[in-house]
Design a protein around this motif. Structure first.
Motif, mmCIF file in Angstrom:
data_model
loop_
_atom_site.group_PDB
_atom_site.id
_atom_site.type_symbol
_atom_site.label_atom_id
_atom_site.label_comp_id
_atom_site.label_asym_id
_atom_site.label_seq_id
_atom_site.Cartn_x
_atom_site.Cartn_y
_atom_site.Cartn_z
ATOM 1 N N ASP A 287 31.875 30.616 40.906
ATOM 2 C CA ASP A 287 31.783 32.053 40.590
ATOM 3 C C ASP A 287 31.990 32.289 39.089
ATOM 4 O O ASP A 287 33.031 31.970 38.536
ATOM 5 N N GLY A 288 30.979 32.828 38.445
ATOM 6 C CA GLY A 288 31.060 33.097 37.015
ATOM 7 C C GLY A 288 30.517 31.969 36.156
ATOM 8 O O GLY A 288 30.454 32.095 34.938
ATOM 9 N N GLY B 259 29.141 35.721 38.774
ATOM 10 C CA GLY B 259 30.516 36.117 39.091
ATOM 11 C C GLY B 259 30.609 37.318 40.012
ATOM 12 O O GLY B 259 31.701 37.707 40.419
#
Ligand SMILES: [Mg+2]
Length: 184
Positions: free
Chosen positions: A30-31, A36
């Protein structure tokens, strides 16, 4: 200037030297592999978007004997699916301590921290980024991560940051030109 030199233009020699030693690229999800954002469907299903250019970068690394793995704090089936599509291994989900998990991976694959490149964007990545041979953050990482990372991508997470690092590793290890030649 060759395409490989263009990639390495402006990259400090200590970063290129660190990139030369990398045998395993470890990614936060995530990100880093995504923007994200967590998308939820009406049925409660969680969706993430992956960048197709990152995907090719990961395939090229695998084909060049640079392994690619995942260490993420969250857990989801779709991460396993994406990992499977791209032959990503090892995959650690639900990580509570990323540095500890990176060290376990090193032990399993007989690697040293010096041979690891880790890309992250936020606090859970801090310890791993500051200890591996090449700690990298994405452009839109938290400012504290920027302070400890040795290098920062121009691209933001989910928008080609992983591809950028893949090309940096391939160019540093002298593998970029032959890959490009296969497409030209
Ligand atoms: Mg993250």
């Amino acid at each position: 200037m060759s395409p490989s030199s263009q990639i390495l233009a402006g990259v400090p020699s200590k970063i290129v030297e660190a990139a030369e030693r990398v045998k395993l690229l470890l990614l936060d999800v995530d990100g880093v592999l995504t923007d994200g954002k967590l998308y939820y469907g009406n049925t409660g299903e969680e969706l993430k978007a992956f960048d197709i250019k990152d995907g090719l970068g990961i395939k090229l690394l695998n084909a060049s004997n640079i392994m690619v793995g995942i260490v993420t704090g969250r857990t989801s089936e779709l991460v396993l699916r994406r990992a499977d599509e791209l032959d990503i291994a090892p995959v650690v989900q639900g990580s509570k301590n990323k540095l500890k998990d990176v060290e376990s991976i090193c032990q399993k694959y007989s690697l040293t921290l010096n041979q690891i490149c880790f890309i992250g964007d936020d606090f859970p990545d801090l310890s791993a980024i500051s200890r591996v041979g090449l700690g990298i953050c994405v452009a839109n990482a938290n400012f504290r991560i920027h302070q400890v990372a040795a290098w920062c991508t121009k691209a933001s997470g989910g928008n080609g940051a992983v591809r950028e690092v893949a090309e940096l590793l391939l160019a540093s290890q002298g593998k970029y030109q032959s890959i490009l030649a296969q497409y030209t």
